[in-house]
Scaffold this active site. Sequence first.
Site, PDB file in Angstrom:
ATOM      1  N   LYS A 254       0.993  -1.169  -0.095  1.00 55.30           N
ATOM      2  CA  LYS A 254      -0.053   0.088  -0.076  1.00 55.30           C
ATOM      3  C   LYS A 254       0.778   1.291  -0.107  1.00 55.30           C
ATOM      4  O   LYS A 254       1.953   1.251   0.324  1.00 55.30           O
ATOM      5  CB  LYS A 254      -1.017  -0.100   1.160  1.00 55.30           C
ATOM      6  CG  LYS A 254      -1.831  -1.266   1.351  1.00 55.30           C
ATOM      7  CD  LYS A 254      -2.846  -1.199   2.438  1.00 55.30           C
ATOM      8  CE  LYS A 254      -3.650  -2.524   2.671  1.00 55.30           C
ATOM      9  NZ  LYS A 254      -4.670  -2.307   4.028  1.00 55.30           N
TER      10      LYS A 254
ATOM     11  N   ASN B 138      -1.588  -0.447   7.678  1.00 57.04           N
ATOM     12  CA  ASN B 138      -1.244  -1.740   7.791  1.00 57.04           C
ATOM     13  C   ASN B 138      -0.275  -2.305   6.661  1.00 57.04           C
ATOM     14  O   ASN B 138       0.057  -3.415   6.566  1.00 57.04           O
ATOM     15  CB  ASN B 138      -2.168  -2.664   8.325  1.00 57.04           C
ATOM     16  CG  ASN B 138      -3.298  -2.708   7.375  1.00 57.04           C
ATOM     17  OD1 ASN B 138      -3.239  -2.427   6.226  1.00 57.04           O
ATOM     18  ND2 ASN B 138      -4.270  -3.386   7.852  1.00 57.04           N
TER      19      ASN B 138
ATOM     20  N   HIS C 243      -1.828  -5.666   1.569  1.00 62.12           N
ATOM     21  CA  HIS C 243      -3.301  -6.225   1.372  1.00 62.12           C
ATOM     22  C   HIS C 243      -2.841  -7.708   0.805  1.00 62.12           C
ATOM     23  O   HIS C 243      -1.941  -8.051  -0.027  1.00 62.12           O
ATOM     24  CB  HIS C 243      -3.836  -5.655   0.225  1.00 62.12           C
ATOM     25  CG  HIS C 243      -5.221  -6.402  -0.274  1.00 62.12           C
ATOM     26  ND1 HIS C 243      -6.384  -6.324   0.477  1.00 62.12           N
ATOM     27  CD2 HIS C 243      -5.273  -6.977  -1.399  1.00 62.12           C
ATOM     28  CE1 HIS C 243      -7.219  -7.169  -0.259  1.00 62.12           C
ATOM     29  NE2 HIS C 243      -6.749  -7.525  -1.377  1.00 62.12           N
TER      30      HIS C 243
ATOM     31  N   GLU D 124     -10.022  -9.886  -7.804  1.00 57.98           N
ATOM     32  CA  GLU D 124      -8.953  -8.798  -7.282  1.00 57.98           C
ATOM     33  C   GLU D 124      -8.135  -8.611  -8.389  1.00 57.98           C
ATOM     34  O   GLU D 124      -7.569  -7.527  -8.746  1.00 57.98           O
ATOM     35  CB  GLU D 124      -8.443  -8.883  -6.025  1.00 57.98           C
ATOM     36  CG  GLU D 124      -9.461  -8.680  -4.916  1.00 57.98           C
ATOM     37  CD  GLU D 124      -8.941  -8.890  -3.328  1.00 57.98           C
ATOM     38  OE1 GLU D 124      -9.858  -8.789  -2.656  1.00 57.98           O
ATOM     39  OE2 GLU D 124      -7.864  -9.369  -3.380  1.00 57.98           O
TER      40      GLU D 124
HETATM   41  N1  UDP Z   1      -9.547  -1.095   8.132  1.00 63.30           N
HETATM   42  C1  UDP Z   1      -9.537  -0.055   8.740  1.00 63.30           C
HETATM   43  N2  UDP Z   1     -10.241   0.101   9.681  1.00 63.30           N
HETATM   44  C2  UDP Z   1     -11.071  -1.146  10.195  1.00 63.30           C
HETATM   45  C3  UDP Z   1     -10.895  -2.338   9.342  1.00 63.30           C
HETATM   46  C4  UDP Z   1     -10.147  -2.403   8.300  1.00 63.30           C
HETATM   47  O1  UDP Z   1      -8.782   1.078   8.370  1.00 63.30           O
HETATM   48  O2  UDP Z   1     -11.399  -0.997  11.246  1.00 63.30           O
HETATM   49  C5  UDP Z   1      -8.652  -1.157   6.507  1.00 63.30           C
HETATM   50  C6  UDP Z   1      -7.331  -1.929   6.887  1.00 63.30           C
HETATM   51  O3  UDP Z   1      -6.307  -1.097   6.099  1.00 63.30           O
HETATM   52  C7  UDP Z   1      -7.458  -3.160   6.193  1.00 63.30           C
HETATM   53  C8  UDP Z   1      -8.674  -2.812   4.916  1.00 63.30           C
HETATM   54  O4  UDP Z   1      -9.473  -1.784   5.895  1.00 63.30           O
HETATM   55  O5  UDP Z   1      -6.389  -3.666   5.644  1.00 63.30           O
HETATM   56  C9  UDP Z   1      -9.362  -4.018   4.582  1.00 63.30           C
HETATM   57  O6  UDP Z   1     -10.176  -4.342   5.789  1.00 63.30           O
HETATM   58  P1  UDP Z   1     -10.153  -6.079   5.803  1.00 63.30           P
HETATM   59  O7  UDP Z   1     -11.036  -6.540   6.994  1.00 63.30           O
HETATM   60  O8  UDP Z   1     -10.414  -6.668   4.650  1.00 63.30           O
HETATM   61  O9  UDP Z   1      -8.618  -6.387   6.336  1.00 63.30           O
HETATM   62  P2  UDP Z   1      -7.561  -7.259   5.574  1.00 63.30           P
HETATM   63  O10 UDP Z   1      -8.064  -8.405   4.729  1.00 63.30           O
HETATM   64  O11 UDP Z   1      -6.535  -6.223   4.860  1.00 63.30           O
HETATM   65  O12 UDP Z   1      -6.841  -7.832   6.884  1.00 63.30           O
HETATM   66 MG    MG Z   2      -9.649  -8.134   3.208  1.00 55.60          MG
END
Ligand code: UDP
Ligand code: MG
Length: 151
Positions: A11, A114, A117, A128
């Site tokens: 990212k 974080n 992805h 995707e």
């Molecule tokens: N995210 C966030 N706040 C939240 C949950 C998710 O900013 O409370 C962001 C975070 O960067 C995350 C992305 O949204 O990586 C997608 O969320 P997901 O639950 O799909 O997490 P991932 O698959 O990336 O672990």
């Molecule tokens: Mg996700």
Amino acid sequence: MALQQTLVLCKPDAVSRGLVGEIVRRLEARGYLIVAMKLMQLDGERARKHYGEHAGKPFFNGLVEFITSGPLVALAVEGEDVVEGVRQMMGATNPLQAAPGTIRADFAQQIGRNLVHGSDSADSARRELDIFFEAKEFVSRKHDLNRWLVE
Ligand code: UDP
Ligand code: MG
């Protein structure tokens, strides 16, 4: 066991912090193969499509704003059970809950920054990868090292 491809994004925070090499290094060191890779900046439409499952959630607008804020590096990564393997290497979504040794625990502090992805299932990966890559952008690679990686 299944040979899969998954989408990995370094990212904008990872690009800006100079962590792309570290992330790619970890993927390669584990024996996964990069079959497509590019530096690009997402527009809002593609970002909303990619994160469609999160539309309407409180963090959605911020997430789209952040993921479109600067260049990211998109990779298609191939290997046996690579979808689960990459998720394991990334660690939990919230870096504070991620296990030490994972990318998010080792290099990130907060959920909204974080770094990486990774697709969460083989179906998501196909959906995707389609958003980020055209068929002609993939190279086919020989899994020469598989005799040392896979029983
Ligand atoms: N995210 C966030 N706040 C939240 C949950 C998710 O900013 O409370 C962001 C975070 O960067 C995350 C992305 O949204 O990586 C997608 O969320 P997901 O639950 O799909 O997490 P991932 O698959 O990336 O672990
Ligand atoms: Mg996700």
